[in-house]
Design a protein around this motif. Structure first.
Motif, PDB file in Angstrom:
ATOM      1  N   ILE A   1      -7.377  -2.441   5.418  1.00  0.00           N
ATOM      2  CA  ILE A   1      -8.190  -2.128   6.596  1.00  0.00           C
ATOM      3  C   ILE A   1      -8.605  -3.415   7.307  1.00  0.00           C
ATOM      4  O   ILE A   1      -8.625  -3.482   8.548  1.00  0.00           O
ATOM      5  N   ALA A   2      -8.912  -4.457   6.536  1.00  0.00           N
ATOM      6  CA  ALA A   2      -9.284  -5.745   7.126  1.00  0.00           C
ATOM      7  C   ALA A   2      -8.119  -6.337   7.915  1.00  0.00           C
ATOM      8  O   ALA A   2      -8.306  -6.909   8.999  1.00  0.00           O
ATOM      9  N   VAL A   3      -6.903  -6.202   7.378  1.00  0.00           N
ATOM     10  CA  VAL A   3      -5.711  -6.685   8.087  1.00  0.00           C
ATOM     11  C   VAL A   3      -5.566  -5.978   9.426  1.00  0.00           C
ATOM     12  O   VAL A   3      -5.282  -6.600  10.460  1.00  0.00           O
TER      13      VAL A   3
ATOM     14  N   ILE B   1      -3.950   2.230  -1.018  1.00  0.00           N
ATOM     15  CA  ILE B   1      -4.685   1.735   0.148  1.00  0.00           C
ATOM     16  C   ILE B   1      -6.086   1.294  -0.265  1.00  0.00           C
ATOM     17  O   ILE B   1      -6.792   2.013  -0.973  1.00  0.00           O
ATOM     18  N   GLY B   2      -6.475   0.109   0.183  1.00  0.00           N
ATOM     19  CA  GLY B   2      -7.810  -0.410  -0.094  1.00  0.00           C
ATOM     20  C   GLY B   2      -8.379  -1.099   1.132  1.00  0.00           C
ATOM     21  O   GLY B   2      -7.759  -1.136   2.205  1.00  0.00           O
TER      22      GLY B   2
ATOM     23  N   THR C   1      -8.110   7.965   4.141  1.00  0.00           N
ATOM     24  CA  THR C   1      -7.329   8.025   2.904  1.00  0.00           C
ATOM     25  C   THR C   1      -8.119   7.471   1.729  1.00  0.00           C
ATOM     26  O   THR C   1      -8.102   8.033   0.621  1.00  0.00           O
ATOM     27  N   THR C   2      -8.823   6.363   1.945  1.00  0.00           N
ATOM     28  CA  THR C   2      -9.637   5.785   0.864  1.00  0.00           C
ATOM     29  C   THR C   2     -10.792   6.702   0.475  1.00  0.00           C
ATOM     30  O   THR C   2     -11.327   6.604  -0.627  1.00  0.00           O
ATOM     31  N   MET C   3     -11.151   7.615   1.378  1.00  0.00           N
ATOM     32  CA  MET C   3     -12.248   8.548   1.106  1.00  0.00           C
ATOM     33  C   MET C   3     -11.749   9.850   0.481  1.00  0.00           C
ATOM     34  O   MET C   3     -12.518  10.796   0.302  1.00  0.00           O
ATOM     35  N   GLY C   4     -10.431   9.904   0.171  1.00  0.00           N
ATOM     36  CA  GLY C   4      -9.914  11.071  -0.538  1.00  0.00           C
ATOM     37  C   GLY C   4      -9.131  12.054   0.303  1.00  0.00           C
ATOM     38  O   GLY C   4      -8.947  13.208  -0.109  1.00  0.00           O
ATOM     39  N   TYR C   5      -8.645  11.633   1.468  1.00  0.00           N
ATOM     40  CA  TYR C   5      -7.845  12.510   2.323  1.00  0.00           C
ATOM     41  C   TYR C   5      -6.467  11.868   2.551  1.00  0.00           C
ATOM     42  O   TYR C   5      -6.216  11.261   3.594  1.00  0.00           O
TER      43      TYR C   5
ATOM     44  N   THR D   1       0.807  -1.227   0.000  1.00  0.00           N
ATOM     45  CA  THR D   1       0.000   0.000   0.000  1.00  0.00           C
ATOM     46  C   THR D   1       0.839   1.276   0.000  1.00  0.00           C
ATOM     47  O   THR D   1       0.327   2.349  -0.299  1.00  0.00           O
ATOM     48  N   ASN D   2       2.121   1.170   0.376  1.00  0.00           N
ATOM     49  CA  ASN D   2       3.018   2.326   0.510  1.00  0.00           C
ATOM     50  C   ASN D   2       2.498   3.313   1.554  1.00  0.00           C
ATOM     51  O   ASN D   2       2.743   4.521   1.477  1.00  0.00           O
ATOM     52  N   SER D   3       1.785   2.798   2.543  1.00  0.00           N
ATOM     53  CA  SER D   3       1.215   3.641   3.597  1.00  0.00           C
ATOM     54  C   SER D   3       2.241   3.864   4.707  1.00  0.00           C
ATOM     55  O   SER D   3       2.784   2.900   5.266  1.00  0.00           O
ATOM     56  N   LEU D   4       2.514   5.131   5.030  1.00  0.00           N
ATOM     57  CA  LEU D   4       3.439   5.434   6.117  1.00  0.00           C
ATOM     58  C   LEU D   4       2.872   4.959   7.452  1.00  0.00           C
ATOM     59  O   LEU D   4       3.613   4.479   8.315  1.00  0.00           O
ATOM     60  N   ALA D   5       1.561   5.090   7.619  1.00  0.00           N
ATOM     61  CA  ALA D   5       0.933   4.623   8.854  1.00  0.00           C
ATOM     62  C   ALA D   5       1.119   3.115   9.016  1.00  0.00           C
ATOM     63  O   ALA D   5       1.388   2.622  10.120  1.00  0.00           O
TER      64      ALA D   5
END
Length: 297
Positions: free
Chosen positions: A125-127, A120-121, A178-182, A40-44
């Motif tokens: 979030i399920a994980v 991110i998808g 993030t998935t909602m555009g933020y 996902t390349n998500s920093l979080a």
């Protein structure tokens, strides 16, 4: 006077069992989170996977520390090896500070970047939702074991797992936003993780410093004074010194008794003092120095 044993075999096995289960769980969670972060390349997510990895290292250190701390006293360590748990907790503090600094550095880099490729998808979030359940169980189990055994190393690890639980909630919120555009929500979630880690390091450092500097445990001296003063034959007590080493407590004190008492009676009174104190603190190691108290008559 002699004291009870240092660490019971049942206590030791309980610590080791909890620590081993936690090591396995931490490794599995860290691997799953890191794979998700890479995809996902998500920093979080990177922050969460790194935090879980730090927890795994921390529990492994606690595992090793518990083994050494449970060794009986020897010629070189006549008070036992329990202080190694404080050293292990200190090592965990430095791990936390180092990782929090790494998160903050990468957050600044991403804030300055014009665009960040996030993938991110809902699977990510399920994980995190699955991880949240496991971390809640780990935090509860480790905290319970730490209270039952009095282990500083397990206490430090339980705090880590509780922060993991809070981190996961923040990361889930960040991923959903993030998935909602933020997209900046991912960075804010990572910063929240860093803040929690820094707060944990600060709180843990207070307990570790108190242990390493032999600070008397709060309220124990007063309870011991009250208990010993109620023993028949004790006229007065003074020079009480109490310190902690891991889950162990050591106490020294001077006990005033009637100078006319014979040695056998003095010994019986000291035995009764030990029994009385051990009803409050079963593993406390007690050294008493009897002093004759002469009447003015």
């Amino acid at each position: 006077m002699t004291t009870k044993g240092f660490v019971s075999s049942e206590n030791y096995r309980k610590r080791m069992r909890i620590a081993m289960i936690s090591v396995i769980a931490a490794v599995v969670i860290a691997i799953v989170k890191f794979i998700t972060a890479y995809l996902t390349n998500s920093l979080a997510m990177y922050a969460e996977s790194g935090h879980s990895a730090v927890d795994g290292i921390a529990v492994l250190v606690a595992f090793i520390a518990i083994r050494h701390a449970s060794k009986p006293p020897d010629l070189d360590h006549q008070y036992g090896h329990a202080k190694i748990e404080s050293v292990a907790a200190l090592f965990e503090i430095f791990l936390l500070l180092g990782f929090a600094s790494l998160i903050l550095y990468n957050a600044v880099i991403r804030f300055m970047a014009e665009t960040v490729d996030l993938r991110i998808g809902w699977p990510a979030i399920a994980v995190m939702c699955g991880s949240l359940c496991i971390e809640g169980w780990r935090a509860f189990s480790m905290k319970k074991a730490a209270k039952q055994t009095g282990s500083e190393a397990l206490e430090a690890s339980s705090l880590h797992f509780m922060t993991d639980f809070l981190d996961s909630i923040a990361v889930i919120i960040g991923l959903v936003a993030t998935t909602m555009g933020y997209p900046k929500a991912d960075i804010f979630a990572a910063l929240f993780v860093a803040g929690i880690i820094l707060m944990l390091a600060y709180n843990l450092s207070k307990d570790v410093v108190s242990s390493l500097t032999d600070r008397a445990p709060a309220g124990v001296t007063e309870k011991v004074e009250e208990t010993v003063s109620s023993v028949d034959g004790v006229i007065g007590i003074h020079a009480i010194r109490i310190r902690c080493a891991g889950s162990q407590m050591f106490m020294e004190m001077h006990v005033e008794m009637d100078a006319k008492l014979d040695l056998v009676r003095v010994h019986d009174i000291l035995d009764e003092i030990e029994r009385s104190v051990h009803t409050l603190y079963p593993t406390m190691h007690i050294a008493t120095h009897p002093e004759p108290k002469r009447s003015d008559a």
